[in-house]
Design a protein around this motif. Structure first.
Motif, mmCIF file in Angstrom:
data_model
loop_
_atom_site.group_PDB
_atom_site.id
_atom_site.type_symbol
_atom_site.label_atom_id
_atom_site.label_comp_id
_atom_site.label_asym_id
_atom_site.label_seq_id
_atom_site.Cartn_x
_atom_site.Cartn_y
_atom_site.Cartn_z
ATOM 1 N N ALA A 83 1.037 -1.149 0.003
ATOM 2 C CA ALA A 83 -0.032 0.095 -0.043
ATOM 3 C C ALA A 83 0.910 1.266 0.084
ATOM 4 N N GLY A 84 1.953 1.420 0.593
ATOM 5 C CA GLY A 84 2.948 2.342 0.590
ATOM 6 C C GLY A 84 2.636 3.349 1.734
ATOM 7 N N HIS A 85 2.361 2.731 2.806
ATOM 8 C CA HIS A 85 2.289 3.791 3.965
ATOM 9 C C HIS A 85 3.605 4.304 4.316
ATOM 10 N N TRP A 86 4.624 3.713 4.144
ATOM 11 C CA TRP A 86 5.887 4.221 4.483
ATOM 12 C C TRP A 86 6.860 4.259 3.149
ATOM 13 N N PRO A 87 7.844 4.971 2.940
ATOM 14 C CA PRO A 87 8.607 5.050 1.748
ATOM 15 C C PRO A 87 9.333 3.483 1.468
ATOM 16 N N ALA A 88 9.671 3.448 0.318
ATOM 17 C CA ALA A 88 10.606 2.243 0.101
ATOM 18 C C ALA A 88 11.977 2.549 0.451
ATOM 19 N N PRO A 90 15.090 3.161 2.729
ATOM 20 C CA PRO A 90 15.308 3.199 3.991
ATOM 21 C C PRO A 90 15.497 4.592 4.647
ATOM 22 N N ALA A 91 16.301 5.453 4.126
ATOM 23 C CA ALA A 91 16.480 6.828 4.812
ATOM 24 C C ALA A 91 15.167 7.621 4.717
ATOM 25 N N ALA A 92 14.434 7.636 3.708
ATOM 26 C CA ALA A 92 13.173 8.146 3.618
ATOM 27 C C ALA A 92 12.218 7.575 4.457
ATOM 28 N N ARG A 93 12.167 6.316 4.746
ATOM 29 C CA ARG A 93 11.426 5.493 5.677
ATOM 30 C C ARG A 93 11.508 5.895 7.045
ATOM 31 N N ALA A 94 12.838 6.083 7.395
ATOM 32 C CA ALA A 94 13.283 6.660 8.620
ATOM 33 C C ALA A 94 12.660 8.178 9.081
ATOM 34 N N MET A 95 12.924 8.937 7.921
ATOM 35 C CA MET A 95 12.337 10.336 8.016
ATOM 36 C C MET A 95 10.849 10.300 8.198
ATOM 37 N N ALA A 96 10.161 9.437 7.433
ATOM 38 C CA ALA A 96 8.451 9.353 7.682
ATOM 39 C C ALA A 96 8.224 9.118 8.999
ATOM 40 N N ARG A 97 9.205 8.051 9.487
ATOM 41 C CA ARG A 97 8.594 7.780 10.982
ATOM 42 C C ARG A 97 9.002 8.825 11.981
ATOM 43 N N TRP A 98 9.983 9.586 11.790
ATOM 44 C CA TRP A 98 10.263 10.624 12.739
ATOM 45 C C TRP A 98 9.108 11.776 12.568
#
Length: 290
Positions: A83-88, A90-98
């Motif tokens: 679905a794409g809730h988090w970016p693929a 890893p760095a962008a995914r960490a930023m999104a979670r932050w």
């Protein structure tokens, strides 16, 4: 089997908006149950979502209840990785979670002074220094995310992610209270106001016809700064269509758009469409075919 989501008033419940967007923007079907905030309806609804105490709360197809939007985002991302809730990346995914975590825990002055109210926009809300400090931090986070990861589109990390769902109510606050932000942030706010999912949520809030007096502010009002909806009016039948575009049931309530009368199975279906006709694909498909 499907997900169930408990929410409060669409016009006022910023956390409910976040929770709903985690489904709507990522193509995950959900059955929504709503209760009016600050009434006995809310604890009665939440009794079916125990041990959750606040909205939103979701009940998964296996019956497990998950509260808190951070937990909901992680759970849905785990169950629906496509679905794409988090970016693929890893760095962008960490930023999104932050971004989600800081939004979840911070910005108390903005929240306290500028409670979300999707029915109003003010000319000048005279924000306190503490609110301006929250806005400065938010603008720094938005600029950091967009400068590094946002080149692919209008959203914080390019494509729409859970981080954008978490900041949608902030965009609504900036628009509603006419808070001062720079051009890049104003552009990001405008993207939320124009987003069809956000507009559908706001239209459903209008269709509930609820007003919470505690949310009124003593400021001069201005028109809502989002896109102007197509002009439609309440009408009498008969209608072009015999079946509601949403439920397929016989029509009982009507609106006029572009010189034709269209029918719906109940006042809520009519009124959510009346508020913003073009953001409802099933309705617009019927209009274009008719």
């Amino acid at each position: 089997m499907t997900y169930h989501l408990a929410i409060g008033d669409r016009t006022y419940s910023s956390w409910s908006l976040r929770g709903w967007l985690l489904f709507e923007k990522f193509g995950i079907p959900v059955s929504v149950e709503t209760a009016v905030l600050y009434t006995d309806e809310l604890p009665r609804l939440l009794a079916r979502y125990a041990p959750a105490r606040l909205v939103p709360a979701m009940r998964m197809p296996d019956g497990v209840v998950v509260g808190e939007t951070l937990a909901m985002a992680e759970t849905l991302a785990e169950r629906h990785p496509e679905a794409g809730h988090w970016p693929a990346d890893p760095a962008a995914r960490a930023m999104a979670r932050w971004l989600c975590a800081e939004m979840h825990a911070g910005f108390g002055a903005l929240r306290g002074d500028c409670a979300m109210n999707l029915a109003k926009s003010y000319q000048d809300s005279a924000p306190r220094a503490e609110v301006l400090a929250d806005l400065a931090r938010i603008e720094d986070l938005w600029a950091w995310a967009r400068d590094r990861f946002g080149a692919g589109g209008p959203w914080l990390l390019g494509t729409y992610t859970a981080a954008d769902a978490f900041f949608a109510p902030v965009a609504a606050r900036i628009a509603g209270y006419n808070l001062p932000v720079g051009p890049a942030s104003a552009e990001y706010v405008a993207a939320h106001l124009a987003d069809p999912a956000f507009r559908r949520w706001r239209a459903m809030g209008w269709a509930q016809h609820l007003e919470q007096a505690a949310y009124r502010k003593p400021y001069a009002e201005r028109p809502w700064p989002g896109p102007a909806p197509l002009a439609a009016t309440v009408a009498e039948g008969p209608s072009v269509n015999a079946a509601c575009p949403y439920s397929g049931k016989p029509v009982t309530d009507f609106l006029e758009l572009q010189g034709k009368v269209w029918g719906f199975c109940n006042p809520f279906c009519r009124d959510k469409t009346l508020a913003d006709p073009e953001v409802w694909p099933k309705f617009m498909a019927m209009v274009e075919a008719g």
